[in-house]
Design a protein around this motif. Structure first.
Motif, PDB file in Angstrom:
ATOM      1  N   GLY A 160       0.705  -1.235   0.053  1.00 46.53           N
ATOM      2  CA  GLY A 160      -0.050   0.130  -0.031  1.00 46.53           C
ATOM      3  C   GLY A 160       0.909   1.249  -0.089  1.00 46.53           C
ATOM      4  N   ARG A 161       1.932   1.416   0.837  1.00 50.32           N
ATOM      5  CA  ARG A 161       2.658   2.468   0.947  1.00 50.32           C
ATOM      6  C   ARG A 161       3.601   2.770  -0.544  1.00 50.32           C
ATOM      7  NH1 ARG A 161       3.332   4.219   6.357  1.00 50.32           N
ATOM      8  NH2 ARG A 161       2.579   2.769   7.749  1.00 50.32           N
ATOM      9  N   ARG A 162       3.895   1.653  -0.919  1.00 50.49           N
ATOM     10  CA  ARG A 162       4.746   1.616  -2.200  1.00 50.49           C
ATOM     11  C   ARG A 162       3.830   1.948  -3.211  1.00 50.49           C
ATOM     12  NH1 ARG A 162       4.516  -2.006  -6.503  1.00 50.49           N
ATOM     13  NH2 ARG A 162       6.546  -2.191  -7.619  1.00 50.49           N
ATOM     14  N   ALA A 163       2.547   1.707  -3.558  1.00 55.64           N
ATOM     15  CA  ALA A 163       1.625   2.226  -4.592  1.00 55.64           C
ATOM     16  C   ALA A 163       1.357   3.735  -4.359  1.00 55.64           C
ATOM     17  CB  ALA A 163       0.291   1.598  -4.274  1.00 55.64           C
ATOM     18  N   GLY A 164       1.317   4.113  -3.001  1.00 55.68           N
ATOM     19  CA  GLY A 164       1.433   5.618  -2.943  1.00 55.68           C
ATOM     20  C   GLY A 164       2.216   6.412  -3.331  1.00 55.68           C
ATOM     21  N   LEU A 165       3.576   5.967  -3.023  1.00 58.26           N
ATOM     22  CA  LEU A 165       4.830   6.722  -3.599  1.00 58.26           C
ATOM     23  C   LEU A 165       4.876   6.668  -4.736  1.00 58.26           C
ATOM     24  CD1 LEU A 165       7.007   5.196  -0.550  1.00 58.26           C
ATOM     25  CD2 LEU A 165       6.466   7.360  -0.814  1.00 58.26           C
ATOM     26  N   ILE A 166       4.678   5.427  -5.393  1.00 60.81           N
ATOM     27  CA  ILE A 166       4.853   5.249  -6.953  1.00 60.81           C
ATOM     28  C   ILE A 166       4.054   6.388  -7.613  1.00 60.81           C
ATOM     29  CG2 ILE A 166       4.198   3.898  -8.956  1.00 60.81           C
ATOM     30  CD1 ILE A 166       5.496   1.357  -7.307  1.00 60.81           C
TER      31      ILE A 166
ATOM     32  N   LEU B 256       5.268   9.801  -7.417  1.00 61.94           N
ATOM     33  CA  LEU B 256       6.489  10.056  -8.326  1.00 61.94           C
ATOM     34  C   LEU B 256       6.068   9.825 -10.004  1.00 61.94           C
ATOM     35  CD1 LEU B 256       9.045   8.356  -6.183  1.00 61.94           C
ATOM     36  CD2 LEU B 256       8.737  10.600  -6.532  1.00 61.94           C
ATOM     37  N   THR B 257       4.887   9.425 -10.240  1.00 57.17           N
ATOM     38  CA  THR B 257       4.375   9.029 -11.535  1.00 57.17           C
ATOM     39  C   THR B 257       3.294   9.979 -12.146  1.00 57.17           C
ATOM     40  OG1 THR B 257       3.304   7.008 -11.035  1.00 57.17           O
ATOM     41  CG2 THR B 257       5.771   6.924 -11.727  1.00 57.17           C
ATOM     42  N   THR B 258       2.137   9.255 -11.586  1.00 59.67           N
ATOM     43  CA  THR B 258       0.832   9.843 -12.330  1.00 59.67           C
ATOM     44  C   THR B 258       0.492  11.244 -11.426  1.00 59.67           C
ATOM     45  OG1 THR B 258      -0.274   8.614 -10.444  1.00 59.67           O
ATOM     46  CG2 THR B 258      -0.070   7.654 -12.511  1.00 59.67           C
TER      47      THR B 258
ATOM     48  N   GLU C 211      10.301  24.529   4.840  1.00 61.88           N
ATOM     49  CA  GLU C 211      11.263  23.827   5.642  1.00 61.88           C
ATOM     50  C   GLU C 211      11.446  22.241   5.209  1.00 61.88           C
ATOM     51  OE1 GLU C 211      10.427  24.335  10.096  1.00 61.88           O
ATOM     52  OE2 GLU C 211       8.730  25.426   9.276  1.00 61.88           O
ATOM     53  N   ASN C 212      12.305  21.451   6.002  1.00 63.84           N
ATOM     54  CA  ASN C 212      12.635  20.190   5.686  1.00 63.84           C
ATOM     55  C   ASN C 212      11.195  19.189   5.435  1.00 63.84           C
ATOM     56  OD1 ASN C 212      15.646  19.955   6.263  1.00 63.84           O
ATOM     57  ND2 ASN C 212      15.123  20.510   8.193  1.00 63.84           N
ATOM     58  N   LEU C 213      11.172  18.840   4.225  1.00 60.14           N
ATOM     59  CA  LEU C 213       9.989  18.047   3.961  1.00 60.14           C
ATOM     60  C   LEU C 213      10.199  16.757   3.706  1.00 60.14           C
ATOM     61  CD1 LEU C 213       8.089  20.584   1.448  1.00 60.14           C
ATOM     62  CD2 LEU C 213       7.360  20.063   3.856  1.00 60.14           C
ATOM     63  N   CYS C 214       9.240  15.721   4.095  1.00 61.54           N
ATOM     64  CA  CYS C 214       9.346  14.367   3.788  1.00 61.54           C
ATOM     65  C   CYS C 214       8.332  14.003   2.948  1.00 61.54           C
ATOM     66  CB  CYS C 214       9.432  13.599   4.992  1.00 61.54           C
ATOM     67  SG  CYS C 214      10.704  13.789   6.535  1.00 61.54           S
ATOM     68  N   LEU C 215       8.514  12.863   2.120  1.00 64.06           N
ATOM     69  CA  LEU C 215       7.216  12.051   1.437  1.00 64.06           C
ATOM     70  C   LEU C 215       6.911  10.889   1.989  1.00 64.06           C
ATOM     71  CD1 LEU C 215       5.744  11.631  -1.121  1.00 64.06           C
ATOM     72  CD2 LEU C 215       7.627  10.436  -2.195  1.00 64.06           C
ATOM     73  N   TYR C 216       5.536  10.805   2.406  1.00 65.90           N
ATOM     74  CA  TYR C 216       5.232   9.629   3.139  1.00 65.90           C
ATOM     75  C   TYR C 216       4.188   8.647   2.142  1.00 65.90           C
ATOM     76  CZ  TYR C 216       6.707  11.927   7.421  1.00 65.90           C
ATOM     77  OH  TYR C 216       7.379  12.699   8.361  1.00 65.90           O
ATOM     78  N   GLY C 217       4.389   7.486   2.166  1.00 67.92           N
ATOM     79  CA  GLY C 217       3.568   6.634   1.451  1.00 67.92           C
ATOM     80  C   GLY C 217       2.477   5.961   2.623  1.00 67.92           C
TER      81      GLY C 217
ATOM     82  N   VAL D 164      14.531  10.715  -5.049  1.00 66.00           N
ATOM     83  CA  VAL D 164      13.525  10.550  -3.916  1.00 66.00           C
ATOM     84  C   VAL D 164      13.050   9.156  -4.181  1.00 66.00           C
ATOM     85  CG1 VAL D 164      11.077  11.129  -3.248  1.00 66.00           C
ATOM     86  CG2 VAL D 164      13.108  13.120  -4.126  1.00 66.00           C
ATOM     87  N   ALA D 165      13.110   8.459  -5.178  1.00 69.63           N
ATOM     88  CA  ALA D 165      12.746   7.002  -5.273  1.00 69.63           C
ATOM     89  C   ALA D 165      13.541   6.310  -4.518  1.00 69.63           C
ATOM     90  CB  ALA D 165      12.770   6.720  -6.664  1.00 69.63           C
ATOM     91  N   VAL D 166      14.930   6.362  -4.726  1.00 69.16           N
ATOM     92  CA  VAL D 166      15.780   5.478  -4.113  1.00 69.16           C
ATOM     93  C   VAL D 166      15.819   5.487  -2.446  1.00 69.16           C
ATOM     94  CG1 VAL D 166      18.320   5.147  -3.271  1.00 69.16           C
ATOM     95  CG2 VAL D 166      17.608   5.495  -5.743  1.00 69.16           C
TER      96      VAL D 166
END
Length: 255
Positions: A21-27, A30-32, A46-52, A94-96
């Motif tokens: 589920g987290r992987r699908a959100g991250l993809i 970074l794509t659609t 400020e410092n930001l993070c990407l959460y899935g 970001v993907a890595v």
């Protein structure tokens, strides 16, 4: 940033479901949804993070303030590098980091709920069956490791078979010289017997070979040596066109 409103996974299957589920959100980010994601990562913020999220959604947010956090945190400050790189390279970076975070979260749950060796192995195998986020985003699907390893091993052996080999117990008499210099056919029988006697023991320490030990043959005296005895590694041997053992090198120097 999560208060973990979702059910906490406790089994291998549940952890893998959380991972997917987290992987699908991250993809998706970074794509659609890449344009939306790009604009949210403003370097002026400020410092930001990407959460899935386990429900296949994503969000860009500030990191949690509690120490230690409830879950491992994603890479911090992804927005700062946005304008200093090509967009494609930045998304790949970001993907890595997202791949690393997904593994950290999955194995955090495994450690927290006492997964044993077999359960951890099964979880990793399930994760390893799906492409990484980096592979999806960059389009760099990799050759399966077993095939590439086989190809690399075969090519390296063909390049260096005249100088070295991983000794195997069965073909000792045959493999003392796998690729000798061209000789007349009538000489090969006598030379093979001499080589077999010399190749059975190391010319430096006198010990017999062991399975999986690296050996190298002197191109002058045609004696075999443990790589460790003459301080030659397989990597070094790849670049040696003609190897001379310490004894033969010393003779040439004194002449």
């Amino acid at each position: 940033m999560e208060g973990i409103p979702h059910p906490i996974p406790r089994t291998v299957e549940e952890v893998f479901g959380d991972f997917k589920g987290r992987r699908a959100g991250l993809i998706k980010a970074l794509t659609t949804d890449v344009e939306k994601f790009y604009h949210q990562c403003d370097p002026e913020k400020e410092n930001l993070c990407l959460y899935g999220m386990p429900n296949e959604t994503w969000e860009v947010n500030l990191p949690v303030e509690e120490v230690p956090p409830e879950l491992p945190e994603p890479a911090l400050g992804i927005n700062f590098a946005r304008d200093g790189m090509q967009e494609k390279d930045w998304l790949s970076l970001v993907a890595v980091h997202s791949d690393s975070w997904l593994l950290a979260v999955a194995f955090y749950f495994g450690a927290r709920f006492g997964f044993g060796k077999n359960e951890r192995k099964r979880l990793f195998q399930m994760i390893n069956e799906v492409p990484t986020i980096f592979e999806v985003v960059s389009g760099n699907g990799k050759q399966p490791k077993d095939q590439s390893a086989t190809h690399n091993n075969s090519s390296s052996k063909s390049k260096s078979s005249s100088k070295m080999q991983a000794r195997q117990p069965e073909p000792l008499t045959k493999a003392v010289k796998m690729s000798p210099p061209p000789k007349d056919d009538d000489e090969s029988g006598e030379d093979e017997e001499e080589d077999d006697e010399q190749g059975a023991t190391c010319g430096a320490c006198g010990e017999s070979y062991g399975t999986d030990e690296f050996w190298i043959c002197c191109d002058v005296c045609e004696r075999w040596f443990h790589g460790k005895c003459v301080k030659i590694t397989p990597a070094k041997a790849e670049h040696i066109k003609q190897y001379k053992c310490p004894g033969c090198s010393g003779k040439r120097a004194r002449v």
